[in-house]
Design a protein around this motif. Sequence first.
Motif, PDB file in Angstrom:
ATOM      1  N   PRO A 212       0.804  -1.230   0.000  1.00  0.00           N
ATOM      2  CA  PRO A 212       0.000   0.000   0.000  1.00  0.00           C
ATOM      3  C   PRO A 212       0.828   1.267   0.000  1.00  0.00           C
ATOM      4  N   GLU A 213       2.011   1.208   0.627  1.00  0.00           N
ATOM      5  CA  GLU A 213       2.831   2.410   0.702  1.00  0.00           C
ATOM      6  C   GLU A 213       3.616   2.656  -0.579  1.00  0.00           C
ATOM      7  N   ALA A 230       4.229   6.669  -6.148  1.00  0.00           N
ATOM      8  CA  ALA A 230       3.005   7.240  -5.588  1.00  0.00           C
ATOM      9  C   ALA A 230       2.343   6.225  -4.677  1.00  0.00           C
ATOM     10  N   ARG A 231       1.806   6.706  -3.592  1.00  0.00           N
ATOM     11  CA  ARG A 231       1.088   5.837  -2.659  1.00  0.00           C
ATOM     12  C   ARG A 231      -0.363   5.713  -3.118  1.00  0.00           C
ATOM     13  N   ASN A 264      11.895  15.039 -15.648  1.00  0.00           N
ATOM     14  CA  ASN A 264      12.006  15.530 -14.274  1.00  0.00           C
ATOM     15  C   ASN A 264      11.132  14.787 -13.269  1.00  0.00           C
ATOM     16  N   GLY A 265      10.469  13.742 -13.705  1.00  0.00           N
ATOM     17  CA  GLY A 265       9.609  13.002 -12.788  1.00  0.00           C
ATOM     18  C   GLY A 265       8.264  12.701 -13.418  1.00  0.00           C
ATOM     19  N   CYS A 266       7.222  12.710 -12.614  1.00  0.00           N
ATOM     20  CA  CYS A 266       5.909  12.390 -13.144  1.00  0.00           C
ATOM     21  C   CYS A 266       4.835  13.136 -12.363  1.00  0.00           C
ATOM     22  N   GLN A 267       3.658  13.212 -12.971  1.00  0.00           N
ATOM     23  CA  GLN A 267       2.537  13.845 -12.303  1.00  0.00           C
ATOM     24  C   GLN A 267       1.245  13.198 -12.784  1.00  0.00           C
TER      25      GLN A 267
END
Length: 346
Positions: A212-213, A230-231, A264-267
Amino acid sequence: STPLPPITRTPLPPELPAPATSIDRMNAAALQPLAQADAHTGGALDVTFDPARPEIATAGADGSVRFWAWAAWGLTLSRQLDVGGGALNTVDYSPAPERALAFTLDATGGNNRILSVFNAESLQLFADFVPSSPESGFVFAGRFSPDGALIASGHADGVTRIWNVSTGTESGNVPSGGASASRLAQIPTGGAVRDVAFSPDGRYLAQASQAPEVGFQIVDRSWSNVVCAARTGPALTVAYSPLGDRLAVGAEDGRLLLISQTENGCQPIGEKNAHQGSVTDAAFSPTGDWLVTGGRDGKIRLWSPDGAMLAELDAGAPVEAVAVAPDAMAIATADAGGRVILWGIP
């Protein structure tokens, strides 16, 4: 060898023309089941299209891989591979031979905790990839990298393992020769790894974890640097768009998450309550302009890349896996009733 179960096919009117239109966002609502077969006793657990010829491979709870020649209105069992050792949870073709070895491979994995790779033509064993830990547990997923040089496998012990196809070792970045060729590359997530997906350029690896985490995470080719996580709650499936710009994540609670990935990452892009029960699998079309999900509710749903639902279909049994043909002419599903179903535009 185990006798084949009876094979049944849905009778279809002979006067219907063969599908001549690839599936897209405009015609998705016209999708229909074109053919089906009883593929496996105890459940069909995975399905995938050969990237180079009209063949589908299915993996099942009976410990076998079955290969199906497919055409517009039919699925014909052409050959079979009895792996044994319990249920097979995953099957994957290597990329087209010119991009890797001189021949195509099939990777399978399941409850015997071994990732077995076979020559796709002869069905002779190429290599068994056995985790160094005796506690690795079931293999839930196995996927080739885009260049065919590596395989990522997801295991019940919460670890993703990276394998060098040519040497049979768990490995990190593998130069020609070099001491690191035998270095273990194990990516811990904390919960059973239910799915893995390489980005189209091979630079990143996404993992779906039941922790879950964690939910899902993306690592780069160092195999240790987490570039996105992402959690989301426990996740069961991850799928990259062929453009590499977004990731679909299927959650155990039925949500579909769409994630935009950049340098640069994700969203997050969007979140949908996609299925009653778990989202078990997801796959993008070859152009990335739509994706398909399957769920425990027995439904198959098509979506735009931004999360607008385009179509809904009923498989009649919990859907375990979905796949899209390389030319987008068909979708294949594997379900808990043991069937493989071919869907297309009549």
